[in-house]
Design a protein around this motif. Sequence first.
Motif, short mmCIF file in Angstrom:
data_model
loop_
_atom_site.label_atom_id
_atom_site.label_comp_id
_atom_site.label_asym_id
_atom_site.label_seq_id
_atom_site.Cartn_x
_atom_site.Cartn_y
_atom_site.Cartn_z
N ILE A 153 -8.31 -59.37 43.66
CA ILE A 153 -8.96 -58.23 43.00
C ILE A 153 -8.40 -56.93 43.55
O ILE A 153 -8.09 -56.00 42.79
CB ILE A 153 -10.50 -58.31 43.15
CG1 ILE A 153 -11.05 -59.46 42.30
CG2 ILE A 153 -11.15 -56.98 42.76
CD1 ILE A 153 -12.51 -59.75 42.52
N LEU A 154 -8.24 -56.85 44.86
CA LEU A 154 -7.64 -55.65 45.46
C LEU A 154 -6.22 -55.45 44.95
O LEU A 154 -5.85 -54.33 44.58
CB LEU A 154 -7.64 -55.76 46.99
CG LEU A 154 -6.96 -54.60 47.73
CD1 LEU A 154 -7.67 -53.28 47.45
CD2 LEU A 154 -6.89 -54.89 49.22
N SER A 155 -5.46 -56.51 44.90
CA SER A 155 -4.08 -56.42 44.40
C SER A 155 -4.06 -55.91 42.96
O SER A 155 -3.24 -55.06 42.60
CB SER A 155 -3.41 -57.79 44.50
OG SER A 155 -2.09 -57.74 44.08
N SER A 156 -4.96 -56.41 42.14
CA SER A 156 -5.03 -55.98 40.74
C SER A 156 -5.40 -54.51 40.64
O SER A 156 -4.79 -53.75 39.88
CB SER A 156 -6.06 -56.84 39.99
OG SER A 156 -6.14 -56.44 38.65
N ARG A 157 -6.38 -54.08 41.41
CA ARG A 157 -6.79 -52.68 41.38
C ARG A 157 -5.65 -51.77 41.82
O ARG A 157 -5.40 -50.73 41.19
CB ARG A 157 -8.00 -52.46 42.28
CG ARG A 157 -9.27 -53.02 41.71
CD ARG A 157 -10.42 -52.80 42.63
NE ARG A 157 -11.65 -53.24 42.02
CZ ARG A 157 -12.85 -53.03 42.53
NH1 ARG A 157 -12.98 -52.39 43.67
NH2 ARG A 157 -13.91 -53.48 41.91
N LYS A 158 -4.99 -52.12 42.91
CA LYS A 158 -3.87 -51.30 43.39
C LYS A 158 -2.78 -51.19 42.33
O LYS A 158 -2.26 -50.11 42.08
CB LYS A 158 -3.28 -51.89 44.68
CG LYS A 158 -4.18 -51.76 45.88
CD LYS A 158 -3.53 -52.20 47.19
CE LYS A 158 -2.71 -53.43 47.13
NZ LYS A 158 -2.23 -53.92 48.42
#
Length: 172
Positions: A153-158
């Motif tokens: 999820i963090l990777s997607s947001r970034k």
Amino acid sequence: FIRVHGTTDNEYFLLKETEGDILKYYIDLQKDDLSKEEYEKINCYILAVRQSIHAAKSVNDIRHNLKAFQKSGNNYLFNKYNKFQVEWKAFERACRRLLAEKNEDDLRNDVESSLKQAFKHFEENKQSIEKPLRNQELDKMEASTLLNVYHEILSSRKALLRAIALLKLKEN
């Protein structure tokens, strides 16, 4: 995050296919005499597409985990699923505001703020695993899966925030 079975796979496939078409077109454009400015602008668009596909892949990779959380008899996992939904919808609204922002300084500040918020959610979620693991509300496999979901999820947001910056900021 979750869609009707079958449609997400088709949509993800279409996204990847579209990216391939865009890359092919980009390669064809390189045969033309482009100015440095045109080349840089097109390159930003290509990078934004790449970041968007990366974001989609990150979410696609954890889709089966999210479905399992949604159907889980484990209240902790089920509640985490609901929290993911709320947080993602808030992130989606923030992205829409970023895309509508006209002032570049405000946009830069808002992108940075959204990125900080994404890291904050990641850290909070990561730290929230310790107590339920200790109290046996989660087993070690569930905790590991949750950590993976948090990372994706963090990777997607970034990636989505990078894509917005590439599309909207003159200096990326």
